[in-house]
Design an enzyme around this catalytic site. Structure first.
Site, PDB file in Angstrom:
ATOM      1  N   SER A 118       6.234   1.241   6.175  1.00 43.43           N
ATOM      2  CA  SER A 118       6.547   1.787   5.112  1.00 43.43           C
ATOM      3  C   SER A 118       7.836   2.932   5.158  1.00 43.43           C
ATOM      4  O   SER A 118       8.921   2.630   5.407  1.00 43.43           O
ATOM      5  CB  SER A 118       5.218   2.082   4.329  1.00 43.43           C
ATOM      6  OG  SER A 118       5.125   2.651   2.897  1.00 43.43           O
ATOM      7  N   ASP A 172       1.320  -7.010  -0.988  1.00 44.68           N
ATOM      8  CA  ASP A 172       1.759  -5.540  -1.087  1.00 44.68           C
ATOM      9  C   ASP A 172       1.966  -5.002  -2.569  1.00 44.68           C
ATOM     10  O   ASP A 172       2.912  -5.399  -3.199  1.00 44.68           O
ATOM     11  CB  ASP A 172       2.948  -5.270  -0.204  1.00 44.68           C
ATOM     12  CG  ASP A 172       2.989  -3.729   0.082  1.00 44.68           C
ATOM     13  OD1 ASP A 172       2.636  -3.146  -0.584  1.00 44.68           O
ATOM     14  OD2 ASP A 172       3.670  -3.480   1.291  1.00 44.68           O
ATOM     15  N   HIS A 203      -0.805  -3.706   1.648  1.00 46.20           N
ATOM     16  CA  HIS A 203       0.178  -2.720   2.370  1.00 46.20           C
ATOM     17  C   HIS A 203      -0.523  -2.247   3.644  1.00 46.20           C
ATOM     18  O   HIS A 203      -1.102  -1.157   3.617  1.00 46.20           O
ATOM     19  CB  HIS A 203       0.388  -1.457   1.271  1.00 46.20           C
ATOM     20  CG  HIS A 203       1.391  -0.608   2.006  1.00 46.20           C
ATOM     21  ND1 HIS A 203       2.870  -0.964   2.033  1.00 46.20           N
ATOM     22  CD2 HIS A 203       1.451   0.748   2.296  1.00 46.20           C
ATOM     23  CE1 HIS A 203       3.698  -0.042   2.322  1.00 46.20           C
ATOM     24  NE2 HIS A 203       2.771   1.013   2.413  1.00 46.20           N
TER      25      HIS A 203
END
Length: 225
Positions: A118, A172, A203
């Site tokens: 991320s 996601d 995610h």
């Protein structure tokens, strides 16, 4: 004297022959990915030291100014991800300092890899593509290329063939799949050849992804021997 980010580390059983610096996501810490290392299923003699730095604590605009571990401030959560690039630059410098520390400990730069999840992946991209020494590669997990508009001017030619693995969840809802695809396209536009894998997940990370990550790392470590 350089002040390094606080880190956790995981040492190999034998001599250190390579290093992975693994960057966590927003609001997490360096311990986030320590438990998943065994799932990479690396060879017993791989000799990889894993370094897990902690991001500085700072206010994050999109979270109402709440202070939390963050590699940079996120100003808007739209699809274009408006961010504070100055704080991203600082974080990239701090990761560069950790790379230099590994080199000083005897690990060749081409056997140093950046992994990032991320927000940590955005820092991994930004650091590695601009780094003035050849690196082993980047694994970009559920992330995006935050500074694509700068890379044509700032990318260092020494990493023009940087190995890149991109993994993303098709479900996601934090960093949409489209952002991962945009990163792949931007990297291809720079002449790079990223390897792409997507998984039916949100995610997060999943076991097949970690196994693919281990396979990719093992392959590139063997190529550098």
């Amino acid at each position: 004297m350089t002040t390094y980010l606080p880190c956790q580390s995981r040492e190999p059983e034998g001599p250190v022959r390579a290093s992975v610096i693994w960057l966590h996501g927003l609001g997490a810490d360096g311990g986030d990915f320590v438990p998943v290392v065994p799932y990479l299923e690396l060879p017993a003699d791989a000799g990889v030291r894993f370094v897990f730095p902690n991001a500085p604590v700072r206010p994050v605009t999109v979270n109402g100014g709440m202070r939390m571990p963050a590699w940079y401030d996120i100003l808007e959560m739209n699809i274009d991800r408006k961010i504070d690039q100055a704080s991203l630059d600082v974080s990239a410098q701090q990761i560069g300092d950790l790379i230099e520390r590994e080199i000083a400990c005897g690990v060749p730069s081409e056997r140093i890899f950046l992994f990032g999840f991320s927000q940590g992946g955005a820092v991994a991209y930004h650091t590695a593509l601009r780094y003035p020494k050849k690196l082993g590669g980047v694994a970009a997990l559920s992330t995006y290329l935050a500074t694509a508009d700068r890379m044509a001017a700032e990318m260092d030619a020494v990493n023009a063939e940087l190995p890149i693995l991109i993994c993303h969840g098709s479900q996601d809802d934090v960093v949409p799949l489209q952002l991962g695809q945009r990163a792949r396209e931007a990297l291809q536009g720079l002449g790079l050849a990223p390897q792409w894998h997507d998984y039916p997940m949100a995610h997060e990370v999943c076991l097949p992804e970690l196994q693919q990550l281990g396979t990719w790392l093992t392959q590139h470590l063997s190529e550098e021997e």
